[in-house]
Design a protein around this motif. Structure first.
Motif: not given
Length: 274
Positions: A72-78, A111-113
């Motif tokens: 999980a440490a390698g996953l981005g926030a999204k 969703k996209r930004f």
């Protein structure tokens, strides 16, 4: 409610220290896809710290958290938010947002930004609000809600996030008995793995497939509720006298707390520990 495939969770030798004080001492924990796993223990035993390491609010000092085998440490926030939804004990101020707007925030990872809510998002939010009994106050300011109303809104926000893993810190906090049972029943019915921190041992016994008992930042016991919630362990970990029987309706362990000094309580009841 729809949902993504349930996540397999593995916590491997997780240690967490802050300012020279170790809160978790090499904790191991596992949750199979679709399983409901409870974390129980006295105040200060490390329950919330462990949960925060799982959903990424804290980074372990050592060890790792795996989601479907990925660190999980390698996953981005999204990416993490697409897999894990969090129901904290309470949420910070929402700057005047309504309950409906707070719940709709759960759709953000999909969703996209700056992408606007579409018809499916609107429908999903409305469904979640009704599911948790929050439809009547959906357009009130979140910051003006009672504790129980806030808790239901936070559960609804997690539902619309479509998580593979639900991480819940005292999800029944502030709720009356009806909504305690409804929220935990809903968690059990969702197509997601669930990791719950609970104080109420009778609720944990009734709604969790397996339990981990923490004491002093270590796992004191793990297994099914019947294996874990024994009079001996409760005396050792919580320092309380109990009578543990099998509930005739649910077949789950039923704990009655006894007063100190050898005098049995009249009647007894579920009570709370820790």
């Amino acid at each position: 409610m729809s949902g993504r495939r349930p996540v397999e969770l593995a916590v491997e030798a997780v240690r967490y220290s802050v300012e020279g004080h170790t809160l978790l001492h090499g904790v191991d924990l596992a949750a199979r896809p679709g399983e409901t796993v409870g974390v129980v223990g006295p105040n200060g035993s490390g329950k919330t710290t462990l949960l925060r390491c799982v959903y990424g609010a804290l980074r372990p000092t050592a060890g790792r958290v795996l989601l479907d085998g990925a660190d999980a440490a390698g996953l981005g926030a999204k990416d993490r938010a697409r897999r894990v939804a969090v129901v904290p004990q309470d949420a910070a101020g929402t700057f005047g947002l309504t309950v409906r707007e707070v719940v709709a925030m759960g759709r953000s990872p999909h969703k996209r930004f700056w992408e606007q809510d579409g018809p499916d998002d609107v429908r999903r939010v409305a469904e979640a609000l009704e599911t948790v009994g929050a439809g009547d106050f959906a357009d009130r300011p979140y910051d003006g809600l009672s504790g129980g109303e806030r808790q239901r809104a936070l559960v609804a926000r997690a539902l619309v996030q479509d998580p593979g893993l639900l991480a819940l810190d005292e999800p029944t906090n502030h709720l009356d008995i009806r909504y305690q049972l409804e929220v935990l029943g809903l968690v059990r019915a969702l197509p997601a793995t669930a990791l719950l921190v609970l104080h109420d041992l009778n609720l944990a016994a009734s709604y969790c497939d397996r339990l981990y008992v923490l004491s002093g930042g270590r796992v004191a016991a793990s297994g099914t509720p019947a294996q874990v919630l024994t009079e001996e362990l409760l005396a050792e970990v919580y320092g309380v006298r109990t009578r543990v029987t099998t509930h005739p309706a649910t077949a789950a362990p039923n704990i009655v707390y006894l007063p100190p000094g050898g005098h049995r309580a009249e009647g007894g009841g579920p009570g709370r520990a820790g």
